[in-house]
Design a protein around this motif. Structure first.
Motif, PDB file in Angstrom:
ATOM      1  N   GLY A 264      46.300  39.225  46.532  1.00  0.00           N
ATOM      2  CA  GLY A 264      45.735  37.908  46.268  1.00  0.00           C
ATOM      3  C   GLY A 264      45.526  37.164  47.576  1.00  0.00           C
ATOM      4  N   GLN A 265      44.503  36.322  47.563  1.00  0.00           N
ATOM      5  CA  GLN A 265      44.139  35.585  48.781  1.00  0.00           C
ATOM      6  C   GLN A 265      43.616  34.244  48.322  1.00  0.00           C
ATOM      7  OE1 GLN A 265      41.102  37.752  50.859  1.00  0.00           O
ATOM      8  NE2 GLN A 265      40.874  36.243  52.495  1.00  0.00           N
ATOM      9  N   GLY A 266      43.986  33.174  49.003  1.00  0.00           N
ATOM     10  CA  GLY A 266      43.460  31.871  48.618  1.00  0.00           C
ATOM     11  C   GLY A 266      44.234  30.730  49.234  1.00  0.00           C
TER      12      GLY A 266
ATOM     13  N   TRP B  43      38.947  49.943  48.069  1.00  0.00           N
ATOM     14  CA  TRP B  43      39.384  48.624  47.635  1.00  0.00           C
ATOM     15  C   TRP B  43      38.225  47.865  47.011  1.00  0.00           C
ATOM     16  CZ3 TRP B  43      44.274  46.237  48.526  1.00  0.00           C
ATOM     17  CH2 TRP B  43      45.164  46.998  49.310  1.00  0.00           C
ATOM     18  N   LEU B  44      38.589  46.960  46.134  1.00  0.00           N
ATOM     19  CA  LEU B  44      37.592  46.102  45.498  1.00  0.00           C
ATOM     20  C   LEU B  44      38.130  44.675  45.539  1.00  0.00           C
ATOM     21  CD1 LEU B  44      35.985  46.878  42.135  1.00  0.00           C
ATOM     22  CD2 LEU B  44      37.200  44.753  42.382  1.00  0.00           C
ATOM     23  N   LYS B  45      37.294  43.747  45.997  1.00  0.00           N
ATOM     24  CA  LYS B  45      37.730  42.351  46.025  1.00  0.00           C
ATOM     25  C   LYS B  45      36.867  41.544  45.064  1.00  0.00           C
ATOM     26  CE  LYS B  45      39.090  40.302  50.025  1.00  0.00           C
ATOM     27  NZ  LYS B  45      38.980  39.475  51.259  1.00  0.00           N
ATOM     28  N   ILE B  46      37.504  40.985  44.056  1.00  0.00           N
ATOM     29  CA  ILE B  46      36.753  40.236  43.048  1.00  0.00           C
ATOM     30  C   ILE B  46      36.421  38.849  43.591  1.00  0.00           C
ATOM     31  CG2 ILE B  46      38.776  39.338  41.792  1.00  0.00           C
ATOM     32  CD1 ILE B  46      37.159  39.960  39.171  1.00  0.00           C
ATOM     33  N   ASP B  47      35.193  38.408  43.342  1.00  0.00           N
ATOM     34  CA  ASP B  47      34.687  37.184  43.965  1.00  0.00           C
ATOM     35  C   ASP B  47      35.428  35.922  43.526  1.00  0.00           C
ATOM     36  OD1 ASP B  47      32.606  36.067  45.759  1.00  0.00           O
ATOM     37  OD2 ASP B  47      32.102  34.923  43.968  1.00  0.00           O
ATOM     38  N   ARG B  48      35.457  34.986  44.438  1.00  0.00           N
ATOM     39  CA  ARG B  48      36.113  33.695  44.252  1.00  0.00           C
ATOM     40  C   ARG B  48      35.567  32.916  43.058  1.00  0.00           C
ATOM     41  NH1 ARG B  48      34.477  29.151  47.585  1.00  0.00           N
ATOM     42  NH2 ARG B  48      33.532  30.582  49.058  1.00  0.00           N
ATOM     43  N   SER B  49      34.255  32.940  42.842  1.00  0.00           N
ATOM     44  CA  SER B  49      33.655  32.196  41.729  1.00  0.00           C
ATOM     45  C   SER B  49      34.234  32.726  40.413  1.00  0.00           C
ATOM     46  CB  SER B  49      32.139  32.370  41.733  1.00  0.00           C
ATOM     47  OG  SER B  49      31.812  33.740  41.650  1.00  0.00           O
TER      48      SER B  49
ATOM     49  N   GLY C 121      40.250  33.611  46.569  1.00  0.00           N
ATOM     50  CA  GLY C 121      40.062  32.225  46.130  1.00  0.00           C
ATOM     51  C   GLY C 121      41.114  31.714  45.161  1.00  0.00           C
ATOM     52  N   LEU C 122      42.341  32.251  45.246  1.00  0.00           N
ATOM     53  CA  LEU C 122      43.426  31.780  44.370  1.00  0.00           C
ATOM     54  C   LEU C 122      43.889  30.407  44.866  1.00  0.00           C
ATOM     55  CD1 LEU C 122      45.439  35.111  43.974  1.00  0.00           C
ATOM     56  CD2 LEU C 122      43.855  34.084  42.316  1.00  0.00           C
ATOM     57  N   GLU C 123      43.756  29.404  44.002  1.00  0.00           N
ATOM     58  CA  GLU C 123      44.096  28.041  44.415  1.00  0.00           C
ATOM     59  C   GLU C 123      45.253  27.439  43.626  1.00  0.00           C
ATOM     60  OE1 GLU C 123      40.630  25.565  44.512  1.00  0.00           O
ATOM     61  OE2 GLU C 123      39.654  26.766  46.073  1.00  0.00           O
TER      62      GLU C 123
ATOM     63  N   GLY D 255      31.635  41.085  41.360  1.00  0.00           N
ATOM     64  CA  GLY D 255      31.534  40.184  40.204  1.00  0.00           C
ATOM     65  C   GLY D 255      30.433  39.162  40.370  1.00  0.00           C
ATOM     66  N   THR D 256      29.780  39.140  41.526  1.00  0.00           N
ATOM     67  CA  THR D 256      28.636  38.247  41.725  1.00  0.00           C
ATOM     68  C   THR D 256      27.358  38.975  41.309  1.00  0.00           C
ATOM     69  OG1 THR D 256      28.514  38.937  44.020  1.00  0.00           O
ATOM     70  CG2 THR D 256      29.660  36.880  43.572  1.00  0.00           C
ATOM     71  N   GLY D 257      26.255  38.224  41.340  1.00  0.00           N
ATOM     72  CA  GLY D 257      24.987  38.716  40.831  1.00  0.00           C
ATOM     73  C   GLY D 257      24.582  40.129  41.173  1.00  0.00           C
TER      74      GLY D 257
END
Ligand code: C2E
Ligand code: MG
Ligand code: MG
Ligand code: MG
Length: 295
Positions: A261-263, A204-210, A243-245, A188-190
């Motif tokens: 989920g990770q954060g 696996w796919l990890k969607i970016d924190r931003s 980056g789940l906060e 999901g980043t540039g």
């Protein structure tokens, strides 16, 4: 005058650039010493299964606490390690202790982490490592030494590190053939492309924190995050949101069908011993066998 005296230098050099070059050289030789002194170590951050709220794995993140400069972020010293030919040693220092730690947790927590998926450990790979044909054998040896199986180990890589590189593709395929789980990080980043979802041999796919943070504020971002989850599902890929906060972010990505989920909401990255104690606490709190984290 000493060489540190600005007045003693010819003015033709760009001072910030020169300072940066000097600092880099100092830190580069320091990295060599840091490795020798064992200052480079891993921290572990839990990844939670969003459908069961159980811990399913830990991501390994590298840390360096410099005796003079304090904590040096991995985004600074990993590229430095790559440039100075110290990436294999840096990886070994971080991966060895992390694999050992998670292997130990699996033994100590027994049945509670012995479910279908068990407890995996995730390691980040960098660009240079992915171009190295010797990598699969080295990672395989480290995993075996810790008493783990490749299927219990996830390897995270970014699309920009593997795009347009045949050697990287070959290494990825060999890692996958050896049984490792491959994960496309920071999606999901540039530099991410939709074709990356089917072009690389990842599971696996990890969607970016931003992206995660934006989705809670901007409906259009949420629509894209949702579409990515659906696309991944249709391609047979499992997904993790990083980056789940906030509880809202967790509910949102849970509803979209993200698998993991990770954060910071679940836990910040912790030293190995601390992560192990944290895990035991989770197991103790579970009302039935298993690991539960309250979101
Ligand atoms: P990454 O692999 O995408 O790791 C996730 C980063 O997000 C980590 O930063 C983690 O501490 C941070 N993070 C996790 N949850 C949250 C949250 O809820 N909020 C916020 N604000 N941040 C969160 P960290 O540890 O500074 O690492 C940064 C990057 O450095 C990593 O991004 C990875 O690309 C690289 N890196 C770290 N360790 C290693 C390593 O051992 N090897 C390699 N090759 N790269 C590494
Ligand atoms: Mg990562
Ligand atoms: Mg990431
Ligand atoms: Mg990242």
């Amino acid at each position: 005058a000493s060489s540190e005296d600005p007045a003693a230098r010819p003015k033709v050099f760009d001072p910030p650039m020169l300072q940066r070059a000097r600092r880099d050289v100092r830190v580069e030789s320091d990295l060599r010493e840091a490795l020798d002194r064992g200052e480079i170590h891993p921290v572990l951050q839990p990844i939670v299964d969003l459908s069961t709220s159980r811990v399913c794995g830990f991501e390994t993140l590298a840390r360096w606490t410099h005796p003079v400069h304090g904590p040096i972020p991995p985004t600074h010293f990993i590229p430095l390690a790559e440039r100075s030919g110290l990436i294999d040693e840096t990886f070994a220092a971080v991966a060895g202790a992390a694999l050992e730690g998670v292997s130990c947790m699996r033994r100590e927590c027994g049945a509670a982490v012995d479910g279908d998926a068990g407890l995996f450990v995730s390691l980040n790979l960098s660009k240079r490592q992915l171009r190295d044909a010797g990598l699969p054998a080295r990672v395989g040896a480290a995993v075996a030494e810790a008493g783990l199986h490749p299927h219990q180990v996830h390897l995270e890589l970014t699309e920009s590190d593997v795009a347009d590189c045949r050697e990287a593709r070959v290494t990825m395929q060999r890692l996958r053939d050896a049984g490792f789980q491959l994960m496309l990080d920071d999606f999901g980043t540039g530099t991410s492309t939709l074709s990356g979802l089917h072009a690389y041999p990842v599971q696996w796919l990890k969607i970016d924190r931003s992206f995660t943070a934006e989705a809670a504020r901007d409906r259009r971002v949420a629509v894209v995050a949702d579409a990515i989850a659906e696309l991944a599902r249709k391609l047979g890929l499992r997904t993790v949101a990083e980056g789940l906060e906030t509880p809202e972010e967790v509910s949102m990505f849970q509803a979209m069908g993200y698998d993991g989920g990770q954060g910071y909401l679940f836990a910040k990255p912790m030293r190995v011993a601390e992560a192990s104690a944290w895990l035991k606490e989770q197991v103790g709190q579970a009302e039935r066998p298993g690991l539960r984290v309250a979101a």
